[in-house]
Structures are given as C-alpha cells and as structure tokens.
Design a protein around this motif. Structure first.
Motif, PDB file in Angstrom:
ATOM      1  N   ARG A 281       0.834  -1.211   0.000  1.00  0.00           N
ATOM      2  CA  ARG A 281       0.000   0.000   0.000  1.00  0.00           C
ATOM      3  C   ARG A 281       0.865   1.257   0.000  1.00  0.00           C
ATOM      4  N   ALA A 282       1.980   1.225   0.701  1.00  0.00           N
ATOM      5  CA  ALA A 282       2.866   2.389   0.749  1.00  0.00           C
ATOM      6  C   ALA A 282       3.477   2.659  -0.624  1.00  0.00           C
TER       7      ALA A 282
ATOM      8  N   ALA B 249       0.792   4.259  -2.755  1.00  0.00           N
ATOM      9  CA  ALA B 249       0.523   5.632  -2.324  1.00  0.00           C
ATOM     10  C   ALA B 249       1.574   6.613  -2.830  1.00  0.00           C
TER      11      ALA B 249
ATOM     12  N   ALA C 276      -5.845   9.556  -8.042  1.00  0.00           N
ATOM     13  CA  ALA C 276      -5.909   9.898  -6.621  1.00  0.00           C
ATOM     14  C   ALA C 276      -7.130   9.287  -5.955  1.00  0.00           C
TER      15      ALA C 276
ATOM     16  N   THR D  56      -6.212   5.581  -5.318  1.00  0.00           N
ATOM     17  CA  THR D  56      -5.310   5.395  -4.186  1.00  0.00           C
ATOM     18  C   THR D  56      -6.016   5.687  -2.868  1.00  0.00           C
ATOM     19  N   PHE D  57      -6.934   6.670  -2.874  1.00  0.00           N
ATOM     20  CA  PHE D  57      -7.701   6.958  -1.668  1.00  0.00           C
ATOM     21  C   PHE D  57      -8.552   5.759  -1.275  1.00  0.00           C
TER      22      PHE D  57
ATOM     23  N   ASP E 295      -6.349   3.026   0.144  1.00  0.00           N
ATOM     24  CA  ASP E 295      -5.908   3.367   1.498  1.00  0.00           C
ATOM     25  C   ASP E 295      -7.039   3.170   2.497  1.00  0.00           C
ATOM     26  N   ASP E 296      -8.245   3.575   2.115  1.00  0.00           N
ATOM     27  CA  ASP E 296      -9.392   3.484   3.010  1.00  0.00           C
ATOM     28  C   ASP E 296      -9.749   2.029   3.319  1.00  0.00           C
TER      29      ASP E 296
ATOM     30  N   SER F  78      -6.544  -0.105   4.648  1.00  0.00           N
ATOM     31  CA  SER F  78      -6.221   0.110   6.057  1.00  0.00           C
ATOM     32  C   SER F  78      -7.177  -0.667   6.952  1.00  0.00           C
TER      33      SER F  78
END
Length: 219
Positions: free
Chosen positions: A12-13, A16, A96, A99-100, A103-104, A107
C-alpha cells in the motif's frame, strides 16, 4: 500474521507514493495497467474484510497452501472478471481517487487482520480454513502483486520486503511440492515459478525435472 501486515503495508505504501503517470504503465499482470492492478487490490482488500467476518464452525478443509487453485497456463486477460476490473479501474479516472479507496479499504483490512484470532475458522470460496492460514496465503498474493506492480516501473520504486519474498517463496515451494535452486533470489523463484518470467536456458538446467512442471499459476 505479522508477515501479512508487513507485506500489505509495504504494498500500500508503494502504491501511495506512485506518481500519476505510473498508473498508465503496464503491470506484470497480462492485459492490466498499473491502475487495473491497484483496482484489483481494492477488491482483494474487500475480500479480506468479508472473509474475516465470515466465521465457520466446521473443521478446516484447506490450509495456506491448498487454499490456492493451481493451473499451468498463464491467464490471457480475457476472463470476464479481469475485464470487469479494467472497466472499474477506468471509471476512477483520477488515480488519486483510486489510491484513496485503496488506502481506506486497505487500512481497514489491515486492522481487521491484526485484531483477528489466528486460530479462528473462517469460510471463503466454499472452503474453510483458520485465520492464520488465510492470512499466510495472502502473503503470497500481496508479494506477487507487489512484483507485478513494479515490473515495468523505474528501479527506484520499492519492491516487496525481503521477509515477504522469503515467506512467499516458502509457500510457493510448498504448493509446488519442490524447492527452487537455493542460489536463486527469492524474487526470481517467484517470477519464474509463477510464469511471470520465462526461465533462461541456464535456469531451466538448474531446475532439472521441475522445469517441465512450470509455471505454477495460482488463483
């Protein structure tokens, strides 16, 4: 379970930190751009969340290795679900947003894995396995897709962590019922073993009888 968390966090990093133009580059998955692969990771994260809240009481039917279905022909990219992933990825338009979303949901999947009891049993794809085995199986998924992500990107884009590569290789060798040459780097064993890269003549010689069984296409 720690290896699952570290492998997933590293993947994920890397996503991002990608520049926008990277999403239009090809990935290591046949027929998919990087944006398509990232969209697939969102779906994977959803699957993890769904499975971790789908308890089962019966005895396990598979473990981390037998969870995977193995074929010997690489995918063509024409599977209907693969095509759906491409359409979903295109719908995001702005990387974007993609990727959001990763991440959501990603996580949340990571937190759910950390909170789960490794001895608990869960059900997925009409199979039952322990949480520990399920998360171990996904170390292979995250690591292979991390290799897919960076396959055609600049060398400075970080690949999978060393411990993830080692764990994924060990699981692939268990699936294959054979060991790849000890001198091989873990990434090479994974790439050649799963058909992501064609073995060189020297590598095929080093593989011996195992060369005839390649690739191990997991899904």
């Amino acid at each position: 379970m720690d290896l699952f968390s570290r492998s997933w966090a590293a993947l994920r990093a890397t996503v991002a930190a990608l520049p926008e133009q990277a999403f239009a580059q090809p990935s290591g998955c046949t027929g998919w751009l990087v944006r398509d692969l990232v969209c697939h990771l969102v779906i994977d994260a959803q699957d993890v969340l769904i499975t971790l809240v789908t308890p089962a009481s019966a005895e396990p039917t598979v473990n981390a290795a037998t969870y995977w279905h193995v074929a010997h022909e690489p995918p063509t990219g024409e599977d209907p679900l693969d095509a759906l992933t491409v359409r979903l990825a295109a719908a995001y338009q702005d990387p974007a947003l993609l990727t959001f979303h990763l991440d959501d949901v990603g996580s949340a999947a990571g937190r759910a894995a950390e909170l789960a009891d490794p001895a608990a049993r869960v059900s997925t794809q009409e199979q039952i396995l322990t949480v520990g085995d399920y998360l171990t199986a996904y170390v292979l998924e995250w690591t292979l897709h991390h290799l897919d992500l960076v396959a055609h990107l600049p060398d400075e884009v970080p690949g999978p962590p060393a411990e993830g590569l080692a764990g994924a290789r060990a699981l692939l060798e268990e699936i294959a019922g054979a060991r790849f040459p000890a001198a091989w780097a873990d990434a090479d064993a994974l790439l050649v073993g799963t058909g992501r890269r064609t073995a060189t003549a020297r590598e095929r010689s080093e593989l011996g009888a195992l060369a005839a069984e390649l690739p191990f296409v997991i899904g």
